[in-house]
Every structure is written in C-alpha cells, then in structure tokens.
Design a protein around this motif. Structure first.
Motif, PDB file in Angstrom:
ATOM      1  N   ILE A 164       0.798  -1.250   0.034  1.00 26.28           N
ATOM      2  CA  ILE A 164       0.003   0.109  -0.013  1.00 26.28           C
ATOM      3  C   ILE A 164       0.819   1.330  -0.067  1.00 26.28           C
ATOM      4  CG2 ILE A 164      -1.668   1.293   1.225  1.00 26.28           C
ATOM      5  CD1 ILE A 164      -2.821  -1.402   2.259  1.00 26.28           C
ATOM      6  N   LEU A 165       1.945   1.347   0.665  1.00 23.61           N
ATOM      7  CA  LEU A 165       2.949   2.424   0.703  1.00 23.61           C
ATOM      8  C   LEU A 165       3.589   2.495  -0.479  1.00 23.61           C
ATOM      9  CD1 LEU A 165       4.313   4.565   2.427  1.00 23.61           C
ATOM     10  CD2 LEU A 165       6.086   2.792   2.876  1.00 23.61           C
ATOM     11  N   SER A 166       3.898   1.562  -1.179  1.00 26.13           N
ATOM     12  CA  SER A 166       4.644   1.630  -2.329  1.00 26.13           C
ATOM     13  C   SER A 166       3.578   2.305  -3.533  1.00 26.13           C
ATOM     14  CB  SER A 166       5.341   0.578  -3.065  1.00 26.13           C
ATOM     15  OG  SER A 166       4.400  -0.375  -3.264  1.00 26.13           O
ATOM     16  N   ILE A 167       2.302   1.801  -3.580  1.00 24.62           N
ATOM     17  CA  ILE A 167       1.327   2.419  -4.343  1.00 24.62           C
ATOM     18  C   ILE A 167       0.875   3.642  -4.125  1.00 24.62           C
ATOM     19  CG2 ILE A 167      -1.116   2.167  -5.065  1.00 24.62           C
ATOM     20  CD1 ILE A 167      -0.893  -0.861  -5.104  1.00 24.62           C
ATOM     21  N   SER A 168       0.662   4.056  -2.854  1.00 18.89           N
ATOM     22  CA  SER A 168       0.564   5.653  -2.370  1.00 18.89           C
ATOM     23  C   SER A 168       1.774   6.671  -2.769  1.00 18.89           C
ATOM     24  CB  SER A 168       0.396   5.547  -0.915  1.00 18.89           C
ATOM     25  OG  SER A 168      -0.620   4.705  -0.630  1.00 18.89           O
ATOM     26  N   GLY A 169       2.818   6.139  -2.755  1.00 19.56           N
ATOM     27  CA  GLY A 169       4.119   6.743  -3.032  1.00 19.56           C
ATOM     28  C   GLY A 169       4.193   7.001  -4.643  1.00 19.56           C
ATOM     29  N   VAL A 170       3.637   6.104  -5.474  1.00 19.21           N
ATOM     30  CA  VAL A 170       3.574   6.045  -6.971  1.00 19.21           C
ATOM     31  C   VAL A 170       2.396   7.240  -7.094  1.00 19.21           C
ATOM     32  CG1 VAL A 170       3.146   4.864  -9.206  1.00 19.21           C
ATOM     33  CG2 VAL A 170       4.579   4.115  -7.415  1.00 19.21           C
ATOM     34  N   VAL A 171       1.381   7.002  -6.442  1.00 21.38           N
ATOM     35  CA  VAL A 171       0.399   8.044  -6.984  1.00 21.38           C
ATOM     36  C   VAL A 171       0.711   9.436  -6.639  1.00 21.38           C
ATOM     37  CG1 VAL A 171      -2.111   8.705  -6.329  1.00 21.38           C
ATOM     38  CG2 VAL A 171      -1.335   6.479  -6.865  1.00 21.38           C
ATOM     39  N   LEU A 172       1.549   9.602  -5.310  1.00 25.11           N
ATOM     40  CA  LEU A 172       1.921  11.135  -4.627  1.00 25.11           C
ATOM     41  C   LEU A 172       2.829  11.345  -5.810  1.00 25.11           C
ATOM     42  CD1 LEU A 172       1.849  13.115  -2.757  1.00 25.11           C
ATOM     43  CD2 LEU A 172       3.745  11.948  -1.721  1.00 25.11           C
ATOM     44  N   LEU A 173       3.820  10.730  -6.269  1.00 20.45           N
ATOM     45  CA  LEU A 173       4.842  11.082  -7.106  1.00 20.45           C
ATOM     46  C   LEU A 173       4.240  11.431  -8.396  1.00 20.45           C
ATOM     47  CD1 LEU A 173       7.958   9.058  -6.187  1.00 20.45           C
ATOM     48  CD2 LEU A 173       7.518  11.255  -5.676  1.00 20.45           C
ATOM     49  N   GLY A 174       3.364  10.741  -8.874  1.00 17.83           N
ATOM     50  CA  GLY A 174       2.543  10.742 -10.379  1.00 17.83           C
ATOM     51  C   GLY A 174       1.898  12.286 -10.197  1.00 17.83           C
ATOM     52  N   VAL A 175       1.058  12.539  -9.157  1.00 16.33           N
ATOM     53  CA  VAL A 175       0.661  13.841  -9.002  1.00 16.33           C
ATOM     54  C   VAL A 175       1.338  14.929  -9.158  1.00 16.33           C
ATOM     55  CG1 VAL A 175      -0.909  15.144  -7.331  1.00 16.33           C
ATOM     56  CG2 VAL A 175      -1.512  12.920  -7.821  1.00 16.33           C
ATOM     57  N   ILE A 176       2.606  14.779  -8.344  1.00 16.71           N
ATOM     58  CA  ILE A 176       3.580  15.954  -8.254  1.00 16.71           C
ATOM     59  C   ILE A 176       4.149  16.085  -9.808  1.00 16.71           C
ATOM     60  CG2 ILE A 176       5.969  16.387  -7.435  1.00 16.71           C
ATOM     61  CD1 ILE A 176       5.076  15.010  -4.761  1.00 16.71           C
ATOM     62  N   VAL A 177       4.466  15.057 -10.448  1.00 15.58           N
ATOM     63  CA  VAL A 177       4.955  15.178 -11.724  1.00 15.58           C
ATOM     64  C   VAL A 177       3.916  15.711 -12.603  1.00 15.58           C
ATOM     65  CG1 VAL A 177       5.703  14.043 -14.012  1.00 15.58           C
ATOM     66  CG2 VAL A 177       6.574  13.228 -11.680  1.00 15.58           C
ATOM     67  N   PHE A 178       2.445  15.498 -12.527  1.00 19.56           N
ATOM     68  CA  PHE A 178       1.519  15.930 -12.946  1.00 19.56           C
ATOM     69  C   PHE A 178       1.332  17.468 -12.906  1.00 19.56           C
ATOM     70  CE2 PHE A 178      -2.908  17.291 -13.547  1.00 19.56           C
ATOM     71  CZ  PHE A 178      -2.997  17.104 -15.035  1.00 19.56           C
ATOM     72  N   ALA A 237      11.277   3.360   3.377  1.00 15.84           N
ATOM     73  CA  ALA A 237      10.469   2.733   4.578  1.00 15.84           C
ATOM     74  C   ALA A 237      10.636   3.699   5.755  1.00 15.84           C
ATOM     75  CB  ALA A 237      10.651   1.366   4.495  1.00 15.84           C
ATOM     76  N   SER A 238      11.980   4.005   5.867  1.00 11.22           N
ATOM     77  CA  SER A 238      12.310   4.624   7.156  1.00 11.22           C
ATOM     78  C   SER A 238      11.866   6.071   7.194  1.00 11.22           C
ATOM     79  CB  SER A 238      13.852   4.865   7.450  1.00 11.22           C
ATOM     80  OG  SER A 238      14.189   5.614   8.436  1.00 11.22           O
ATOM     81  N   LEU A 239      11.703   6.856   6.350  1.00  8.18           N
ATOM     82  CA  LEU A 239      10.976   8.035   5.962  1.00  8.18           C
ATOM     83  C   LEU A 239       9.485   7.967   6.421  1.00  8.18           C
ATOM     84  CD1 LEU A 239      11.329  11.042   5.682  1.00  8.18           C
ATOM     85  CD2 LEU A 239      10.869  10.726   3.209  1.00  8.18           C
ATOM     86  N   ALA A 240       9.045   6.761   5.841  1.00  2.00           N
ATOM     87  CA  ALA A 240       7.486   6.530   6.057  1.00  2.00           C
ATOM     88  C   ALA A 240       7.160   6.330   7.243  1.00  2.00           C
ATOM     89  CB  ALA A 240       7.061   5.612   5.213  1.00  2.00           C
ATOM     90  N   ASN A 241       8.077   5.486   8.096  1.00  2.00           N
ATOM     91  CA  ASN A 241       7.999   5.389   9.535  1.00  2.00           C
ATOM     92  C   ASN A 241       8.155   6.669  10.464  1.00  2.00           C
ATOM     93  OD1 ASN A 241       7.336   2.594   9.153  1.00  2.00           O
ATOM     94  ND2 ASN A 241       9.490   2.072   9.486  1.00  2.00           N
ATOM     95  N   LEU A 242       9.166   7.280  10.070  1.00  2.00           N
ATOM     96  CA  LEU A 242       9.328   8.449  10.761  1.00  2.00           C
ATOM     97  C   LEU A 242       8.183   9.607  10.629  1.00  2.00           C
ATOM     98  CD1 LEU A 242      11.501  10.603  12.093  1.00  2.00           C
ATOM     99  CD2 LEU A 242      11.916  11.625   9.964  1.00  2.00           C
TER     100      LEU A 242
END
Length: 64
Positions: free
Chosen positions: A2-16, A53-58
């Motif tokens: 879920i974290l990797s999919i959320s990261g991909v979506v977030l980065l995709g939105v930023i690029v858009f 993953a460390s950053l997400a945990n933080l």
C-alpha cells in the motif's frame, strides 16, 4: 504494498502538477521515468527502498 502504491500515486500527482504549472516538458518526465525504472533494477535499489520505508515510519510516528 500500500505504501509503494501511495508513493507512486503521490509522485505521479507531483509530476503532473509540475507538467501543468511549472513548465515540465514531457521529455523531462519521460527521462525521469526511465531513470527510475533503471534505478529500480540497480544494486542501490534496496537501500533506496529502505530509506523510503524509514522516512515513512518517521512521518507515521509524528503526533499532531
């Protein structure tokens, strides 16, 4: 997963948003995407994944 999919979506939105607002050219976005695919298959990929993953945990541990 879920974290990797959320990261991909977030980065995709930023690029858009960069593409629409800040003049990011399509060629720049394609080069960045290709760089990401090649980087994911390199030997440094596990270190990058562990850092993410460390950053997400933080960030997940911050209490507001």
């Amino acid at each position: 997963m879920i974290l990797s999919i959320s990261g991909v979506v977030l980065l995709g939105v930023i690029v858009f948003l960069f593409f629409r607002k800040d003049g990011l050219k399509l060629s720049h976005a394609l080069v960045s995407a290709l760089f990401g695919f090649y980087l994911a298959s390199s030997a440094i990929a596990p270190s990058i994944k562990a850092g993410g993953a460390s950053l997400a945990n933080l960030l997940g541990g911050i209490k507001i």
